[in-house]
Each structure stands twice: as structure tokens, then as C-alpha cells.
Write a protein that holds these residues in place. Sequence first.
Motif, short mmCIF file in Angstrom:
data_model
loop_
_atom_site.label_atom_id
_atom_site.label_comp_id
_atom_site.label_asym_id
_atom_site.label_seq_id
_atom_site.Cartn_x
_atom_site.Cartn_y
_atom_site.Cartn_z
N ARG A 182 0.83 -1.21 0.00
CA ARG A 182 0.00 0.00 0.00
C ARG A 182 0.86 1.25 0.00
NH1 ARG A 182 -5.11 -1.06 2.16
NH2 ARG A 182 -5.26 -3.24 2.71
N TYR A 183 0.33 2.27 -0.63
CA TYR A 183 0.88 3.61 -0.47
C TYR A 183 -0.32 4.55 -0.47
CZ TYR A 183 3.16 8.04 -1.30
OH TYR A 183 3.56 9.34 -1.22
N ASP A 214 -3.76 5.64 -0.55
CA ASP A 214 -4.98 4.89 -0.86
C ASP A 214 -4.77 3.83 -1.94
OD1 ASP A 214 -4.43 6.84 -2.70
OD2 ASP A 214 -6.55 7.06 -3.28
N LYS A 215 -3.55 3.70 -2.44
CA LYS A 215 -3.34 2.73 -3.54
C LYS A 215 -2.88 1.39 -2.99
CE LYS A 215 -2.18 6.32 -6.81
NZ LYS A 215 -1.94 7.36 -5.77
N VAL A 216 -3.46 0.33 -3.57
CA VAL A 216 -3.11 -1.03 -3.14
C VAL A 216 -2.79 -1.85 -4.38
CG1 VAL A 216 -3.89 -3.08 -1.92
CG2 VAL A 216 -4.79 -0.82 -1.28
N THR A 217 -1.75 -2.69 -4.28
CA THR A 217 -1.47 -3.58 -5.41
C THR A 217 -0.87 -4.88 -4.89
OG1 THR A 217 -0.37 -3.76 -7.54
CG2 THR A 217 0.84 -2.62 -5.84
N ASP A 218 -1.12 -5.95 -5.64
CA ASP A 218 -0.53 -7.25 -5.28
C ASP A 218 0.91 -7.27 -5.73
OD1 ASP A 218 -2.70 -8.46 -4.05
OD2 ASP A 218 -3.61 -8.98 -6.00
N VAL A 219 1.77 -7.71 -4.84
CA VAL A 219 3.19 -7.77 -5.20
C VAL A 219 3.77 -9.11 -4.77
CG1 VAL A 219 3.54 -5.28 -4.97
CG2 VAL A 219 3.98 -6.80 -3.01
N ARG A 220 4.98 -9.35 -5.29
CA ARG A 220 5.77 -10.46 -4.79
C ARG A 220 6.82 -9.84 -3.88
NH1 ARG A 220 10.00 -14.51 -7.63
NH2 ARG A 220 10.99 -12.55 -8.22
N LEU A 221 6.67 -10.10 -2.59
CA LEU A 221 7.64 -9.56 -1.63
C LEU A 221 8.81 -10.52 -1.59
CD1 LEU A 221 8.03 -7.26 0.46
CD2 LEU A 221 7.19 -8.87 2.17
N VAL A 222 9.99 -10.03 -1.96
CA VAL A 222 11.16 -10.90 -2.07
C VAL A 222 12.18 -10.50 -1.02
CG1 VAL A 222 13.03 -11.67 -3.57
CG2 VAL A 222 10.78 -11.15 -4.54
N GLY A 223 12.48 -11.43 -0.14
CA GLY A 223 13.58 -11.22 0.80
C GLY A 223 14.82 -11.82 0.17
N PHE A 241 3.05 4.65 -7.38
CA PHE A 241 3.51 6.04 -7.49
C PHE A 241 3.39 6.53 -8.93
CE2 PHE A 241 5.96 3.79 -4.24
CZ PHE A 241 5.67 4.54 -3.12
N PRO A 242 2.16 6.66 -9.41
CA PRO A 242 2.04 7.02 -10.84
C PRO A 242 2.61 8.39 -11.15
CG PRO A 242 -0.12 6.99 -9.77
CD PRO A 242 0.85 6.47 -8.77
#
Lengths: 232, 441
Positions: free
Chosen positions: B115-116, B118-127, B169-170
Motif C-alpha cells: 500500500r501507499y 490509498d493505492k493497493v497492489t498485489d506484489v511479490r515480496l522478495v527477501g 507512485f504514478p
Amino acid sequence: MKMAARVIDVHKDYVLKGGVVVRALRGVSIDFPEGDFVAIMGSSGSGKSTLLNLLGCLDRCTRGQYLLGGQDVSQLDDDELSDIRSRNLGFIFQSYNLIAQLSVVENIELPLYYQGNISREARERCVQMAEMVGLSDRLDHRPFQLSGGQQQRVAIARALVNNPHVILADEPTGNLDSATGEEIMQVLEALNAAGKTIIMVTHEPDIAARAHRTLRMKDGLLDAHTPYGALT
Amino acid sequence: MGSRFWQTLRLGLKSLLLHKLRSGLAILGIFIGVTAVIWLVAMGEGVSYQAQQQIKELGANNIIIRSTKPPSDVTRGGGFIIAYGLLRDDYDRIVANVPTLVQAVPMREIRKEARYLDKVTDVRLVGCTAKYLEMNNLRISRGRFLSDKDLENADNVAVIAGTTAQELFPYEDPIGQSVQVEKDFYVIVGQTEPKNPSGGIGGSMAAQDFNLDIYIPLSTLRGRIGDQVVTSRAGSREGERVELSQITATVHDLSQVDETAEVIKKLLARSHPNVDYTIVVPKELLQQAEVLQMMFNLLLVLIAGIALLVGGIGIMNIMLATVTERTREIGIRRALGAKQRDIVSQFLSETVVLSATGGLLGVFFGFLCHPAIVGTRAVMRQLFPEVISSLPPNIQQLEPRIAPWSIVAAFLISVGVGVLFGLYPAQRAARMDPIEALRHE
């Protein structure tokens, strides 16, 4: 006397399908001195065409000897005979036999081409030959653009271009009207007067009469009644 | 000799021009055959090039070990939490015991929402570690990638991928902003360039898409999120405990790949009685793809070869007709001193002129393969958009690649076909009896 060509006791047998043997020539001997002008006559089946084919090195005799310009050519193979044709023989046919897709000068050039001679001199000689038969203004014409008489002149130029020992003419006026035929005969007579040896097959007596002598063939032999070997 | 050759060729051309339609039809057969060879091979090359590029993205010197979920009844742990996959101990063991390794990069990935505002998106969180960037051929477009120091301190920093950055962050520079994953915030220090997806590995993973990633230090991921991930789904809860999702081991030289993969396999087999991991060797995939491509090409060449064969038969047919038609000409030429081989070379030169012309035209049209296919696709997209969009992406994006060998081969084969199928009519012409030929009307 120097001989342009000699055939000595030549025989020619054809084996038909089924094993029947046709004896087309049964022992013919003729001398053709240089400068000779001979007409060969005879009914169909008499062997005159076979003789002409042998003289033209298009065929080989079954037995006997053929000397052309002093060289025995009776035992040569196909390639060697082709070479002899391109260097030592000139052909004039009844139906002119020019190659349709080639120009006048290219048709005249063919014997030299098959000798392997495609030099500038060769081309010049072809132009000279065309001039000699009165066609210097038609060098780039194609055969179908020429009259029958003109086509036969091209054929004569082609027969002369390799400076042959012997010129063989097979009914040279057969396809021409009498006026044009007369022109062609005059050309041949002029050539003979210039020293060319001409052997001509014809069945027209008045054409044959223009030659120095006439040989008659019958059943594969020379007719005994014909004066033989005598120059008139 | 040279001028004689040209003379023969010129003569051949002249005779062919006498029958333009007939010659044109004979050429057409060869032309279609040659074009078919070049186009088919170009399309085959295009398809396999795509596949090979995807595999190459994985790195030919790499050995990839991934955690895969085993059948449900053979997992470690109890309750609704399923534990499986590679352990941090495995990583240590591999690093300690496999001497041929240049490096080994551990990684843990989790699907999350980022999230940032009000924007939400599905991501692949990579450690991951600092080496992850280079190993996957990723590039930084802004800022920097994770550093060793970030890992040491387990800092709350993140690097985001291109598409993620666009989503969140468009209109802003993402650097310095904070992105939220679950309850934690990470300061963005860098952004990666967009990258083509690489090939899928094993059954567990579709083509890897690096454009929806957020990279954080592996140590941070472990501290903040832990190994255990619980998801609620339709009233029931499911959990997984995975320490590492993937270890990518790199060897120095391509020749060490197979051997090293074998060592790793044995090493892991000792501590993993259930096979809850997959070892993928991109080099093997590459070799398989190459073999597949070769078979594919062979098939295409076979098909195109049939087309050329048909073209050759067409030429032979026409030459036989020509020979019969020109019997008298052959007789005349023989009477004027042409040897048998002169006649052979005359007719052979005609067939070679025919087939080489067809071949050259075919090569020319072969080069038009790319614009033709791209153009057709554009037209189809205009006329039948739904048909095009229903095609698999491999075909939608197919870029034909003209193989130089196919051009050379197609041209040589076409000339060869000319010689092969011209030889019989030419010999038939040469073997004619000149007397018979002269008599022919």
C-alpha cells in the motif's frame, strides 16, 4: 588428284525390331576429288539418304572405309565424329534447319561455337559469310523474319563458315519455288567454281544436271549404267 | 571456358524467354519451395528463440533449488500449518560443502499486498541479498539496490520493480517514500528497470515476472514477517512455514554444472526424506530446447523439401516437354558438331537457370518474412481482434528470425533440384540419334 572424300566398299545394315536386317548399302565405292560437284539421285529406299548420312559423319558404316580429307573416319567414336562435323563438313538441308531462337549471325556461328571458337575473329568471319550470301543487312534478324530463299542462304553461309572439306546438300531447292531455287543453285555453282567440293542429293533431274556428274543409287548400290569416276 | 559458360547460360536464358508462361510456372514451383523453407525455418527459429531467451535469463551457470509443496500427507509439523522446503541449514550446508560454487543466493518470496496512501497492489515480496540483482540480470533505474549493510542491520528498506512503482507512485518519484506491507513500512531506496519474464521452473512456478516485485533484505523479512504465513480462505485458515523459497547456486564454469547439481542433490537428499524441493538446471533446459528446436527444424525442412521436390518434378515435366518439342533443334545442333555433353550442358543450363531464378526469388521473398508476418498480424488484429487475442502469447508475439543457414541451404537445394531433375531430360536429349532427330517434324 587430291581427294576431298573417298568411300571404299561401304556397307550399312540396319537391324529392325524383331531381328530383320535391312541392307541399306551393299558395297559402295566412290571418289570425290577436290572441287567436285556431284548430284546423287535415286528413288526412295535406294540408299541415297543413308549414303549422305555416312558422308556427313552422322552415322557409321557397318563395313568399309570412309576417308575424309585423307583421314579415316570410319572407326571414330561419337565425340570425334562431332568434332569432324564441326570442323570439316558443311550441311545444307531441304528445310533450311535454322534454329528459331537464334539470329542470322548466331546461326552461322554454330559450327565455330561447337569447335569451341567463340572469338571476335569467329564473329567477324560469320559476318563475312553473311555478306557473301548477300545478307549483311539482316545479321540480327531471326529466321522467321526471312523468306525461304534467304533462310537457305543463311544455311549456306553456315555450311561455309568452318571452311569444310565437303559441303553436303540434301535437296537444297526442295522447299523453294523455281526462281528462288535457281538463285540457290547459282550460289552453289559459284562456290564450286571457287573450289568447294559439293555433294548434293536431289530427285529433280534439272537440278542434278547442274552438277558436274550424277550418281544414281538403286537398292543400296551404285547403278552400273552411270558414268563413274569421270569428271565432265 | 569462362566465356563459353556464359554463352551457354545466355543461350539457356534465351530459350526460356521464348516460353515465358511455361518457364514462369516452372519457376513458381521452386520459388514456393524455397520461400517455404525460409519462412518455416524463420518461424521455428522465432519460437525457439523466445524459449531459449527465457531459459537463458535463468543463467546457464546456475543451479536453482526451489521449495515445492509436497503432497499434503507427508509434511513436517502439525495442525493447519504445513512446513516444507529448504532450510537455512540447507543453505549453510551447501555453502560449506560444495567447493565448486562461486556463490549461493538464498531468497524467500511471499505474495502480499503493498500500500501507499490509498493505492493497493498485489506484489511479490522478495527477501534476498545484495547479489540477487546481478544474479537475475536485473538493473537499477533509480537509486540503489539492497546492500550488505542493509542485510546486516535488517534495515527497513525496499527496492521496487517498475510495474509496482507505476501502480503505487504514478505521478511521484518513489525514492524516499514509504511503502506499507501489512503493518510495516519500508523506505524505498531504489527502483529496477522493467525486464522480460524468464522461463518457468518446474511445476511450482509460472514464468517468473520480475516487474511486480518489492525487494527487502532477507534478514528484515525474517524479522518482520517470519517464516510462517497464514492466509484465511473461505472460512478456513491455511498456513505455510517455509524458511527459504529458493537457493540459486552459481558455478564458475559451464562444465561444472552437472557435477555440482549432482552433489547438491545428494546433500539435500540426506536431510530431506520427503522431496519438498526441485532442482532445476537451466543448462539442461537449454539443451532440451536445442534438441527440440533441431527436431522441429528438421520437420520443417522435410515439409519444405517436399515442396521443393514437387517443384523439381514440375521442372522435369516441363523440360521433358521442351526436349520433345525441340528434337529437331537437337538434331541440327548435333549435325553442326555439338557433342552429347554440349547438348547435356545446354539443357542442364536451362533447368539450372529456371531453378536458380526460382531460388533467388524465393530468397528475396524469404527476406520479406518478417514484414509479411507482422503486417498480416496487424491486419488480422484490425479485422478479427477476438481471434488474435485468443491465440497463445507465443504466437501473438512471434518474431520470425531468418536463419542464415536456411537461406544458403534453400538456394543450394533449389539449384540441386534443378540439376537433379534436369539431368534426365538433358541426357534423353543428348542420346537421341541425330538422324532421327533431324527427321523429326
